[in-house]
Design a protein around this motif. Structure first.
Motif, PDB file in Angstrom:
ATOM      1  N   LEU A 131       3.244 -13.356  -1.341  1.00 48.45           N
ATOM      2  CA  LEU A 131       3.279 -12.525  -2.539  1.00 48.45           C
ATOM      3  C   LEU A 131       3.092 -11.075  -2.123  1.00 48.45           C
ATOM      4  CD1 LEU A 131       0.843 -14.681  -4.740  1.00 48.45           C
ATOM      5  CD2 LEU A 131       3.348 -14.774  -4.713  1.00 48.45           C
ATOM      6  N   ARG A 132       3.902 -10.189  -2.682  1.00 46.12           N
ATOM      7  CA  ARG A 132       3.825  -8.760  -2.354  1.00 46.12           C
ATOM      8  C   ARG A 132       3.219  -8.017  -3.547  1.00 46.12           C
ATOM      9  NH1 ARG A 132       9.192 -10.269  -1.975  1.00 46.12           N
ATOM     10  NH2 ARG A 132       9.527  -8.841  -3.720  1.00 46.12           N
ATOM     11  N   ILE A 133       1.922  -7.753  -3.469  1.00 49.86           N
ATOM     12  CA  ILE A 133       1.206  -7.238  -4.635  1.00 49.86           C
ATOM     13  C   ILE A 133       0.715  -5.815  -4.390  1.00 49.86           C
ATOM     14  CG2 ILE A 133      -0.648  -7.669  -6.291  1.00 49.86           C
ATOM     15  CD1 ILE A 133       1.365  -9.975  -6.124  1.00 49.86           C
ATOM     16  N   GLY A 134       1.217  -4.881  -5.195  1.00 46.08           N
ATOM     17  CA  GLY A 134       0.806  -3.483  -5.075  1.00 46.08           C
ATOM     18  C   GLY A 134      -0.145  -3.073  -6.177  1.00 46.08           C
ATOM     19  N   SER A 135       0.411  -2.739  -7.357  1.00 50.06           N
ATOM     20  CA  SER A 135      -0.381  -2.088  -8.408  1.00 50.06           C
ATOM     21  C   SER A 135      -1.560  -2.924  -8.905  1.00 50.06           C
ATOM     22  CB  SER A 135       0.518  -1.661  -9.569  1.00 50.06           C
ATOM     23  OG  SER A 135       1.390  -2.698  -9.920  1.00 50.06           O
ATOM     24  N   SER A 136      -1.464  -4.233  -8.918  1.00 46.02           N
ATOM     25  CA  SER A 136      -2.606  -5.034  -9.385  1.00 46.02           C
ATOM     26  C   SER A 136      -3.811  -4.904  -8.455  1.00 46.02           C
ATOM     27  CB  SER A 136      -2.236  -6.516  -9.511  1.00 46.02           C
ATOM     28  OG  SER A 136      -1.419  -6.707 -10.641  1.00 46.02           O
ATOM     29  N   MET A 153       5.583 -10.240  -7.352  1.00 42.43           N
ATOM     30  CA  MET A 153       4.912  -8.944  -7.307  1.00 42.43           C
ATOM     31  C   MET A 153       3.828  -8.985  -8.398  1.00 42.43           C
ATOM     32  SD  MET A 153       8.471  -6.775  -6.547  1.00 42.43           S
ATOM     33  CE  MET A 153       8.129  -5.559  -7.752  1.00 42.43           C
ATOM     34  N   SER A 154       3.253  -7.829  -8.713  1.00 39.35           N
ATOM     35  CA  SER A 154       2.129  -7.827  -9.652  1.00 39.35           C
ATOM     36  C   SER A 154       2.452  -8.510 -10.978  1.00 39.35           C
ATOM     37  CB  SER A 154       1.662  -6.391  -9.911  1.00 39.35           C
ATOM     38  OG  SER A 154       1.084  -5.855  -8.746  1.00 39.35           O
ATOM     39  N   ASP A 155       3.659  -8.278 -11.487  1.00 35.86           N
ATOM     40  CA  ASP A 155       3.980  -8.774 -12.831  1.00 35.86           C
ATOM     41  C   ASP A 155       4.478 -10.214 -12.876  1.00 35.86           C
ATOM     42  OD1 ASP A 155       3.273  -6.384 -13.947  1.00 35.86           O
ATOM     43  OD2 ASP A 155       5.315  -5.569 -13.992  1.00 35.86           O
ATOM     44  N   THR A 167       0.805  -1.236   0.000  1.00 33.51           N
ATOM     45  CA  THR A 167       0.000   0.000   0.000  1.00 33.51           C
ATOM     46  C   THR A 167       0.831   1.276   0.000  1.00 33.51           C
ATOM     47  OG1 THR A 167      -0.156  -0.323   2.388  1.00 33.51           O
ATOM     48  CG2 THR A 167      -2.025  -1.067   1.066  1.00 33.51           C
ATOM     49  N   LYS A 168       2.132   1.151  -0.256  1.00 29.50           N
ATOM     50  CA  LYS A 168       2.976   2.355  -0.301  1.00 29.50           C
ATOM     51  C   LYS A 168       2.391   3.373  -1.281  1.00 29.50           C
ATOM     52  CE  LYS A 168       6.025   0.327  -3.756  1.00 29.50           C
ATOM     53  NZ  LYS A 168       7.096  -0.664  -3.904  1.00 29.50           N
ATOM     54  N   THR A 169       2.459   4.610  -0.936  1.00 29.20           N
ATOM     55  CA  THR A 169       1.925   5.791  -1.654  1.00 29.20           C
ATOM     56  C   THR A 169       0.403   5.930  -1.559  1.00 29.20           C
ATOM     57  OG1 THR A 169       1.516   4.942  -3.911  1.00 29.20           O
ATOM     58  CG2 THR A 169       3.786   5.615  -3.403  1.00 29.20           C
ATOM     59  N   HIS A 224      -2.009   2.065 -10.387  1.00 30.39           N
ATOM     60  CA  HIS A 224      -0.655   2.543 -10.600  1.00 30.39           C
ATOM     61  C   HIS A 224      -0.278   3.613  -9.594  1.00 30.39           C
ATOM     62  CE1 HIS A 224       0.477   0.022 -13.857  1.00 30.39           C
ATOM     63  NE2 HIS A 224      -0.720   0.211 -14.392  1.00 30.39           N
ATOM     64  N   ARG A 225       0.919   3.484  -9.067  1.00 30.80           N
ATOM     65  CA  ARG A 225       1.354   4.420  -8.032  1.00 30.80           C
ATOM     66  C   ARG A 225       1.776   5.755  -8.623  1.00 30.80           C
ATOM     67  NH1 ARG A 225       3.251  -0.443  -6.129  1.00 30.80           N
ATOM     68  NH2 ARG A 225       5.087  -0.331  -7.438  1.00 30.80           N
ATOM     69  N   ASN A 226       1.435   6.808  -7.905  1.00 25.94           N
ATOM     70  CA  ASN A 226       1.900   8.142  -8.258  1.00 25.94           C
ATOM     71  C   ASN A 226       2.755   8.602  -7.080  1.00 25.94           C
ATOM     72  OD1 ASN A 226       2.251  10.825  -8.648  1.00 25.94           O
ATOM     73  ND2 ASN A 226       0.083  11.350  -8.782  1.00 25.94           N
TER      74      ASN A 226
HETATM   75  C1  LIG Z   1       6.475  -1.837  -4.358  1.00 30.19           C
HETATM   76  C2  LIG Z   1       6.962  -3.204  -4.044  1.00 30.19           C
HETATM   77  C3  LIG Z   1       6.198  -4.349  -4.367  1.00 30.19           C
HETATM   78  C4  LIG Z   1       4.875  -4.285  -5.108  1.00 30.19           C
HETATM   79  O1  LIG Z   1       5.103  -4.062  -6.464  1.00 30.19           O
HETATM   80  P1  LIG Z   1       3.925  -4.120  -7.565  1.00 30.19           P
HETATM   81  O2  LIG Z   1       4.648  -4.297  -8.831  1.00 30.19           O
HETATM   82  O3  LIG Z   1       3.186  -2.838  -7.459  1.00 30.19           O
HETATM   83  O4  LIG Z   1       3.062  -5.276  -7.223  1.00 30.19           O
HETATM   84  C5  LIG Z   1       6.702  -5.580  -3.977  1.00 30.19           C
HETATM   85  N1  LIG Z   1       7.890  -5.703  -3.329  1.00 30.19           N
HETATM   86  C6  LIG Z   1       8.649  -4.649  -3.024  1.00 30.19           C
HETATM   87  C7  LIG Z   1       9.937  -4.846  -2.311  1.00 30.19           C
HETATM   88  C8  LIG Z   1       8.211  -3.362  -3.366  1.00 30.19           C
HETATM   89  O5  LIG Z   1       8.992  -2.307  -3.061  1.00 30.19           O
END
Ligand SMILES: *Cc1c(COP(=O)(O)O)cnc(C)c1O
Length: 230
Positions: free
Chosen positions: A216-221, A201-203, A38-40, A225-227
């Protein structure tokens, strides 16, 4: 669509991708923990995700995470510090994180060991999987993992959780994640409870699941998209 509906739809997609990847790999979805990165994004998004059943949150900036944690501590979420940790931030990170994913050097273990906490901090050893690793880019060399594990387990009140990696930039993630799985197997011989593999991660989550990722560390999905300006 309001934000809740958007997050709900994105989460459903991600869960479906995980289910498909598990099916292909002959694994159980219950073996996988989804960490929403959830960063940003604002604290309110984390509150919405918690309502939608998310239990694990990943943040990578100490100050930002600390502010969100202060607002949301009552939700009982598990907070993962997933980014590079400066040694002088160790003490602060230990006030909000339950798990630190990027442990890659003795100085950081030493700094975290000085912090008194109500429950032991869980540490994952970050491994640098770049075929030509440049020092200082984050992550221990594969050959350093066992000695870091030894330091973690003898340094203080830690739980050694396992290993973590980010796919090396510009390289195929498959051989990198395969190598991480080998490193994990080797670590497990000496530390049978260090079962976690934080990768994907997402990709590249499907490839990570194929090679044994448990976290799994999933952000943008999930969040979009982060700004970084926000
Ligand atoms: C930001 C980040 C993610 C998430 O990345 P996405 O491509 O948005 O899923 C996972 N791992 C680390 C270490 C990150 O900094």
């Amino acid at each position: 669509m309001n934000r809740t509906e958007e997050l709900q739809a994105n989460l459903a997609d991600v869960h479906q991708r995980i289910a498909n990847a598990c099916l292909a790999a002959g694994r159980q979805t219950s073996d996988i923990t989804l960490i929403a990165v959830t960063k940003t994004w604002p604290a309110n998004d984390i509150a919405l995700l918690a309502q939608l059943g998310v239990t694990d949150i990943g943040e990578n900036k100490d100050q930002e995470a600390k502010e969100k944690f202060a607002q949301l501590a009552h939700l009982g979420l598990t907070w993962h510090a997933i980014g590079q940790v400066q040694t002088n931030k160790a003490k602060s990170i230990a006030t909000w994180a339950d798990v630190v994913h990027a442990v890659d050097r003795p100085a950081l273990i030493g700094a975290l060991a000085k912090v008194t906490r109500p429950s032991p901090l869980e540490l994952l050893i970050q491994v640098n999987l770049d075929p030509n690793p440049t020092p200082g880019r984050g992550g221990a060399l594969p050959t350093q993992v066992l000695s870091l594990a030894e330091q973690i387990t003898s340094a203080g009140e830690f739980r050694l959780g396992g290993v973590m990696a980010v796919a090396p930039l510009g390289h195929d993630p498959a051989p990198a994640f395969a190598k991480l799985q080998e490193i994990s197997k080797h670590l497990l011989k000496s530390y049978p409870t260090a079962t976690k593999i934080s990768a994907g991660m997402s990709d590249d989550l499907e490839i990570a699941v194929k090679y044994g990722a448990t976290h799994l560390r999933i952000g943008s999905s999930i969040l979009g998209h982060r700004n970084y300006q926000r």
